[in-house]
Write a protein that holds these residues in place. Structure first.
Motif, short mmCIF file in Angstrom:
data_model
loop_
_atom_site.label_atom_id
_atom_site.label_comp_id
_atom_site.label_asym_id
_atom_site.label_seq_id
_atom_site.Cartn_x
_atom_site.Cartn_y
_atom_site.Cartn_z
N ARG A 134 4.45 -33.81 8.68
CA ARG A 134 3.82 -32.73 9.39
C ARG A 134 2.69 -33.71 10.26
O ARG A 134 2.14 -34.73 9.54
CB ARG A 134 3.27 -31.88 8.65
CG ARG A 134 4.40 -30.81 7.94
CD ARG A 134 3.48 -30.03 6.94
NE ARG A 134 4.36 -29.32 6.09
CZ ARG A 134 5.02 -28.02 6.46
NH1 ARG A 134 4.49 -27.45 7.59
NH2 ARG A 134 5.68 -27.51 5.55
N ASP A 167 3.05 -24.30 2.69
CA ASP A 167 4.34 -25.05 2.36
C ASP A 167 5.41 -24.28 1.90
O ASP A 167 6.60 -24.61 2.17
CB ASP A 167 3.67 -26.06 1.24
CG ASP A 167 2.99 -27.13 1.69
OD1 ASP A 167 3.08 -27.70 2.84
OD2 ASP A 167 2.36 -27.72 0.88
N ALA A 168 4.97 -23.10 1.28
CA ALA A 168 5.97 -22.29 0.67
C ALA A 168 6.58 -21.38 1.77
O ALA A 168 7.89 -21.23 1.81
CB ALA A 168 5.42 -21.21 -0.33
N PRO A 171 8.48 -24.97 4.68
CA PRO A 171 8.74 -26.38 4.54
C PRO A 171 9.16 -27.33 5.71
O PRO A 171 9.42 -26.84 6.53
CB PRO A 171 9.92 -26.19 3.53
CG PRO A 171 10.02 -24.70 3.02
CD PRO A 171 9.54 -23.85 4.21
N LEU A 172 8.83 -28.71 5.56
CA LEU A 172 8.94 -29.47 6.61
C LEU A 172 10.27 -29.49 7.21
O LEU A 172 10.58 -29.51 8.39
CB LEU A 172 8.70 -30.92 6.11
CG LEU A 172 8.93 -32.12 7.09
CD1 LEU A 172 8.06 -31.65 8.41
CD2 LEU A 172 8.71 -33.38 6.55
N GLU A 173 11.36 -29.40 6.39
CA GLU A 173 12.86 -29.34 7.00
C GLU A 173 13.01 -27.95 7.72
O GLU A 173 13.63 -28.05 8.67
CB GLU A 173 13.87 -29.41 5.88
CG GLU A 173 13.84 -28.21 4.84
CD GLU A 173 12.84 -28.51 3.60
OE1 GLU A 173 13.01 -27.72 2.70
OE2 GLU A 173 11.88 -29.37 3.77
N ARG A 174 12.12 -26.83 7.49
CA ARG A 174 12.43 -25.64 8.30
C ARG A 174 11.69 -25.71 9.68
O ARG A 174 12.20 -25.17 10.46
CB ARG A 174 11.93 -24.44 7.50
CG ARG A 174 12.80 -24.22 6.12
CD ARG A 174 14.02 -23.89 6.29
NE ARG A 174 14.30 -22.49 6.93
CZ ARG A 174 15.63 -22.14 6.95
NH1 ARG A 174 16.74 -23.02 6.86
NH2 ARG A 174 15.94 -20.80 7.38
N ASP A 182 10.97 -18.38 10.35
CA ASP A 182 10.31 -19.03 9.13
C ASP A 182 9.00 -19.49 10.06
O ASP A 182 7.84 -19.16 9.33
CB ASP A 182 10.78 -20.32 8.34
CG ASP A 182 12.02 -20.06 7.77
OD1 ASP A 182 12.06 -18.98 7.17
OD2 ASP A 182 12.83 -20.92 7.92
#
Length: 334
Positions: A134, A167-168, A171-174, A182
């Protein structure tokens, strides 16, 4: 210092309204030395950047009167000074006279985008050295590039705090996958006026590519850019965002004023009365304000406008200083 900034920005975002951009008419440009020739060249470059920042349009669309004015940029300067950054690089900071820049754009039939601008929440991911991460204050080089590109267009930015809640929720992949549901969910806590989310990655031929989207007023615009360097890519991104918002909020004054009557309640003191009139007259699309009637805490005003009331209200509603009642009248918030 960083923690204080995050707290201040978070508190600001919770208000859910526009930000007043205080430096629209000033810009710093690099110079080699303090000679007259260097200063004049830098002043012309600074004026080009200010025209872009105030109008929200690309420099390539500036018309002949603006090009001629740039050649005589000193006439529009309010003040200037030289300074150095932490790396001892020399810069010229130029402050231009707002009334002269606005008149130049108006006379050229170009848009004037006021100081009250939507606050943009910025989610960004980058792939660098084969690692995805990020963009935040912990990645200072990327953070600076994003900030600088958007600041050049006068776009106020809110960076997420990237705490455990973020973070919850995202998430980085989302984020990297640009999953809008999201991103929208993670953005709700910040209550910004708009959201820009995207990813920056290198291409196989050594270029940089940005893919993302910009969401504002319930509309989603896909954003993409590609160039040899990351800073050029981000300037292309900022140009698209500025053009989108300028088309909604900037005013092109064609010299024909339209009248509009407005009834406002909640004006409970002379100070509130004074502040209300000053607030309306400061809007770039309001040419004149006349008081038609006064009844206790209510005012009836006649406004001379250089744009449709719907466009003027789109800008005023950002600030939450005027609220629209269920009866169609307006309520002043001192």
């Amino acid at each position: 210092m960083r923690a204080v900034s995050l707290v201040m920005l978070l508190c600001l975002s919770m208000l859910g309204h526009a930000v007043t951009v205080s430096d629209l008419y000033s810009v710093s440009v690099p110079v080699e030395d303090q000679t007259m020739s260097s200063r004049q060249a830098a002043t012309q470059m600074a004026m080009k950047l200010v025209v872009v920042k105030v109008s929200g349009i690309s420099a390539s669309t500036a018309r002949e009167p603006v090009q001629q004015a740039v050649n005589a940029a000193d006439r529009y300067v309010k003040s200037f000074r030289f300074n150095r950054d932490d790396d001892n690089n020399l810069y010229l900071k130029v402050v231009f006279a707002p009334n002269l820049i606005d008149k130049l754009l108006t006379d050229a039939h170009l848009p004037v985008w006021g100081k009250s601008r939507p606050l943009v929440l910025l989610w960004a991911g980058v792939e660098d050295d084969q690692q995805r991460r990020r963009v935040s204050a912990d990645t200072p080089d990327w953070y600076r590039l994003f900030d600088q590109a958007l600041a050049e267009r006068g776009i106020p930015v809110l960076w997420p705090s990237l705490d455990l809640e973020d973070d919850a929720a995202l998430p980085l992949e989302r984020l990297w996958g640009l999953f809008r549901s999201d991103i929208d969910k993670a953005s709700q806590r910040y209550r910004a006026d708009a959201v820009l989310a995207g990813r920056m990655s290198p291409t196989l031929n050594g270029e940089w590519r940005y893919s993302g989207f910009f969401e504002h007023n319930g509309e989603v615009q896909d954003i993409s850019a590609r160039a040899e360097t990351a800073d050029v890519v981000l300037r292309q991104v900022a140009e698209q965002i500025a053009a989108s918002m300028s088309s909604q909020y900037a005013v092109i004054n064609d010299g024909t004023a339209a009248g509009h009557e407005i009834r406002i309640s909640g004006v409970k003191s002379f100070r509130a009365y004074h502040d209300l009139l000053a607030y309306l007259q400061a809007n770039v699309a309001v040419n004149n304000v006349r008081v038609r009637a006064v009844h206790q805490n209510d005012l009836v005003l006649d406004l001379d406008l250089s744009a449709d009331w719907s466009q003027v209200w789109a800008t005023l509603s950002l600030d939450n200083r005027l609220l629209l009642s269920a009866q169609g009248d307006y309520i002043w918030q001192p």
